[in-house]
Scaffold this motif. Structure first.
Motif, PDB file in Angstrom:
ATOM      1  N   PHE A 140       0.831  -1.204   0.000  1.00 19.28           N
ATOM      2  CA  PHE A 140       0.000   0.000   0.000  1.00 19.28           C
ATOM      3  C   PHE A 140       0.869   1.260   0.000  1.00 19.28           C
ATOM      4  CE2 PHE A 140      -2.467   3.211   2.429  1.00 19.28           C
ATOM      5  CZ  PHE A 140      -3.481   3.411   1.500  1.00 19.28           C
ATOM      6  N   VAL A 141       1.876   1.264   0.851  1.00 19.49           N
ATOM      7  CA  VAL A 141       2.771   2.422   0.921  1.00 19.49           C
ATOM      8  C   VAL A 141       3.534   2.581  -0.395  1.00 19.49           C
ATOM      9  CG1 VAL A 141       4.847   3.318   2.053  1.00 19.49           C
ATOM     10  CG2 VAL A 141       2.971   2.413   3.416  1.00 19.49           C
ATOM     11  N   ALA A 142       4.006   1.473  -0.958  1.00 16.05           N
ATOM     12  CA  ALA A 142       4.719   1.548  -2.236  1.00 16.05           C
ATOM     13  C   ALA A 142       3.798   2.053  -3.339  1.00 16.05           C
ATOM     14  CB  ALA A 142       5.274   0.170  -2.607  1.00 16.05           C
ATOM     15  N   PHE A 143       2.559   1.600  -3.323  1.00 16.02           N
ATOM     16  CA  PHE A 143       1.571   2.038  -4.314  1.00 16.02           C
ATOM     17  C   PHE A 143       1.343   3.542  -4.224  1.00 16.02           C
ATOM     18  CE2 PHE A 143      -2.984   2.373  -5.629  1.00 16.02           C
ATOM     19  CZ  PHE A 143      -2.812   1.983  -6.943  1.00 16.02           C
ATOM     20  N   LEU A 144       1.141   4.048  -3.008  1.00 15.47           N
ATOM     21  CA  LEU A 144       0.939   5.483  -2.828  1.00 15.47           C
ATOM     22  C   LEU A 144       2.192   6.277  -3.174  1.00 15.47           C
ATOM     23  CD1 LEU A 144      -1.171   5.691   0.445  1.00 15.47           C
ATOM     24  CD2 LEU A 144      -1.937   6.003  -1.891  1.00 15.47           C
ATOM     25  N   ALA A 183      -7.787   7.419 -10.895  1.00 15.09           N
ATOM     26  CA  ALA A 183      -7.304   8.453 -11.818  1.00 15.09           C
ATOM     27  C   ALA A 183      -5.790   8.582 -11.745  1.00 15.09           C
ATOM     28  CB  ALA A 183      -7.972   9.786 -11.488  1.00 15.09           C
ATOM     29  N   ALA A 184      -5.241   8.509 -10.542  1.00 14.64           N
ATOM     30  CA  ALA A 184      -3.788   8.599 -10.394  1.00 14.64           C
ATOM     31  C   ALA A 184      -3.105   7.417 -11.069  1.00 14.64           C
ATOM     32  CB  ALA A 184      -3.417   8.659  -8.919  1.00 14.64           C
ATOM     33  N   LEU A 185      -3.677   6.244 -10.932  1.00 20.75           N
ATOM     34  CA  LEU A 185      -3.087   5.059 -11.552  1.00 20.75           C
ATOM     35  C   LEU A 185      -3.108   5.170 -13.071  1.00 20.75           C
ATOM     36  CD1 LEU A 185      -1.829   2.302 -11.159  1.00 20.75           C
ATOM     37  CD2 LEU A 185      -4.118   1.329 -11.105  1.00 20.75           C
ATOM     38  N   THR A 186      -4.230   5.601 -13.630  1.00 27.05           N
ATOM     39  CA  THR A 186      -4.289   5.728 -15.083  1.00 27.05           C
ATOM     40  C   THR A 186      -3.373   6.847 -15.575  1.00 27.05           C
ATOM     41  OG1 THR A 186      -6.232   7.159 -14.935  1.00 27.05           O
ATOM     42  CG2 THR A 186      -6.620   4.821 -15.308  1.00 27.05           C
ATOM     43  N   GLU A 187      -3.204   7.904 -14.769  1.00 25.95           N
ATOM     44  CA  GLU A 187      -2.310   8.995 -15.158  1.00 25.95           C
ATOM     45  C   GLU A 187      -0.867   8.521 -15.191  1.00 25.95           C
ATOM     46  OE1 GLU A 187      -0.814  13.287 -13.466  1.00 25.95           O
ATOM     47  OE2 GLU A 187      -2.815  12.598 -12.919  1.00 25.95           O
TER      48      GLU A 187
END
Length: 140
Positions: A23-27, A93-97
């Motif tokens: 989760f932390v790595a993802f953020l 949205a952040a992931l697709t960006e």
């Protein structure tokens, strides 16, 4: 019996560390917190954003691990659901960006000049799909 309990505790701890690290790595990879502070021009409050993420993750963990039931009115649940939906939307949205999914998709489909239509189709599809789910499938 004791070995089984210790093993269960170790497996649970290892799983929690793995999920938390992910989760932390993802953020971190998405840069959600710095991006939000940049867009909202509230860089001096970045520590508050970080603590909000930490406390949100801890609260979510406590609620998912225990059978906590909050008897809240529908008027209070509406803003809570809205906030959760906004969070999921921001994350998606952040992931697709980061992955540049939409520009690549628009180029491949030959509709680069109509990317706004593509975005609106995605947004409206998500909204109507969620409404359909809640109207027809919740409490049945």
């Amino acid at each position: 019996m004791t070995i089984e309990a210790v093993l269960t505790i170790l497996i649970g701890l290892a799983g929690g560390l793995a999920v938390g690290s992910g989760f932390v790595a993802f953020l971190t990879v998405l840069g959600v917190v710095p991006r939000l502070t940049q867009l909202s021009k509230t860089g001096k409050y970045i520590h508050i954003y970080e603590w909000a993420v930490v406390l949100g993750a801890l609260t979510g963990s406590v609620f998912s691990l225990n059978d906590i039931v909050l008897y809240l009115s529908a008027f209070l649940l509406i803003p809570i659901g809205l906030a959760e939906g906004i969070f999921i939307g921001l994350l998606a949205a952040a992931l697709t960006e980061v992955l540049n999914v939409l520009p690549i998709l628009a180029k491949r489909l030959g509709i680069a000049e109509k990317i706004i239509l593509l975005l609106m189709a995605i947004v409206l599809g998500k909204v109507f799909g969620s409404l359909y789910h809640w109207i027809y499938f919740v409490d049945r």
